[in-house]
Design an enzyme around this catalytic site. Structure first.
Site, PDB file in Angstrom:
ATOM      1  N   ASP A  46       0.828  -1.208   0.000  1.00 32.71           N
ATOM      2  CA  ASP A  46       0.000   0.000   0.000  1.00 32.71           C
ATOM      3  C   ASP A  46       0.865   1.261   0.000  1.00 32.71           C
ATOM      4  O   ASP A  46       0.598   2.228  -0.726  1.00 32.71           O
ATOM      5  CB  ASP A  46      -0.907  -0.029   1.234  1.00 32.71           C
ATOM      6  CG  ASP A  46      -1.765   1.215   1.360  1.00 32.71           C
ATOM      7  OD1 ASP A  46      -2.674   1.405   0.536  1.00 32.71           O
ATOM      8  OD2 ASP A  46      -1.522   2.010   2.286  1.00 32.71           O
ATOM      9  N   GLU A 118      -2.171  -5.552  -3.323  1.00 30.86           N
ATOM     10  CA  GLU A 118      -1.189  -4.741  -2.605  1.00 30.86           C
ATOM     11  C   GLU A 118      -0.122  -5.632  -1.975  1.00 30.86           C
ATOM     12  O   GLU A 118       1.060  -5.253  -1.933  1.00 30.86           O
ATOM     13  CB  GLU A 118      -1.883  -3.902  -1.538  1.00 30.86           C
ATOM     14  CG  GLU A 118      -2.704  -2.758  -2.116  1.00 30.86           C
ATOM     15  CD  GLU A 118      -3.352  -1.896  -1.052  1.00 30.86           C
ATOM     16  OE1 GLU A 118      -3.551  -0.696  -1.306  1.00 30.86           O
ATOM     17  OE2 GLU A 118      -3.671  -2.417   0.047  1.00 30.86           O
TER      18      GLU A 118
END
Length: 230
Positions: A46, A118
């Site tokens: 992320d 992610e």
């Protein structure tokens, strides 16, 4: 796992990292306590996704202000956008899920797909470094970035819109906090609640099937309340 490596344009030296990125916590719990899952890798991915997309937008929009860049980045890295990229590469078919998640359609669940993508980014960074994960991100997001450059991207980032409104009121971002306020439901269908606090005062609560969605919903509620007052 060759198929997913072909689709992301990166081949792992350490296949254990990729395996962990594709492992949901429900699988890990059902197997044994030492089976690695993807939550830590998701955290890492992320951070790099935000940085890489931010850098690319800074490059292609040299005359745009911070607010525009923030809204555009948020739209590109939101859960909906991540899910679209995950479906494009068929990520769901490579996931390792617990029996409950499998039966309840976890391979197509938005929050699981977004988190796993992610996590794969985080794994690529650990295996190959920043340049490797940047190449992967720009490959997967190429069409979306080009749409943004052409003005075709619809931006609906309530967190950034609220931030801009608060800044206009003299409230700094350090005084805005999204606090986890609990979760309910079984592992395969959790609902998260987030409490938005501004200057230490609870402003709104939002719920969603992911923490990111809950944050956006809380920001939307707070934004509408403040706009109504104005």
């Amino acid at each position: 796992m060759t198929g997913i490596q072909e689709k992301i344009g990166y081949y792992f030296r350490d296949k254990v990292l990729l395996e962990a990125a594709l492992t949901h916590s429900s699988f890990s719990r059902e197997q044994d306590s030492v089976t690695a899952h993807n939550e830590r890798l998701e955290f890492l991915g992320d951070a790099f996704l935000d940085a890489i997309i931010g850098e690319e937008l800074y490059r292609i929009f040299p005359d745009k202000e911070e607010g525009f860049l923030s809204r555009m980045r948020a739209s590109l890295v939101c859960e909906k956008s991540l899910v679209e990229r995950a479906h494009e590469i068929g990520l769901g078919e490579y996931l390792r899920l617990g029996h409950g998640e499998e039966k309840s359609g976890g391979r197509n669940r938005d929050s699981i797909l977004a988190d796993a993508l992610e996590a794969v980014m985080g794994a690529v960074f650990l295996d190959g470094g920043y340049d490797a994960v940047k190449k992967m991100v720009l490959l997967l997001f190429d069409r979306a970035i080009r749409d943004a450059e052409k003005g075709k991207l619809v931006v609906t980032d309530y967190k950034t819109k609220l931030q801009e409104l608060l800044q206009a009121e003299g409230i700094m971002t350090d005084n805005v906090y999204y606090a986890d306020a609990g979760q309910r439901g079984p592992d395969h269908n959790k609902i998260f609640t987030v409490r938005l606090e501004i200057n230490g005062v609870a402003e709104a609560e939002g719920t969603g099937k992911s923490k990111k969605q809950a944050q956006q919903n809380a920001a939307e509620i707070a934004l509408k309340r403040r706009q109504d007052v104005i």
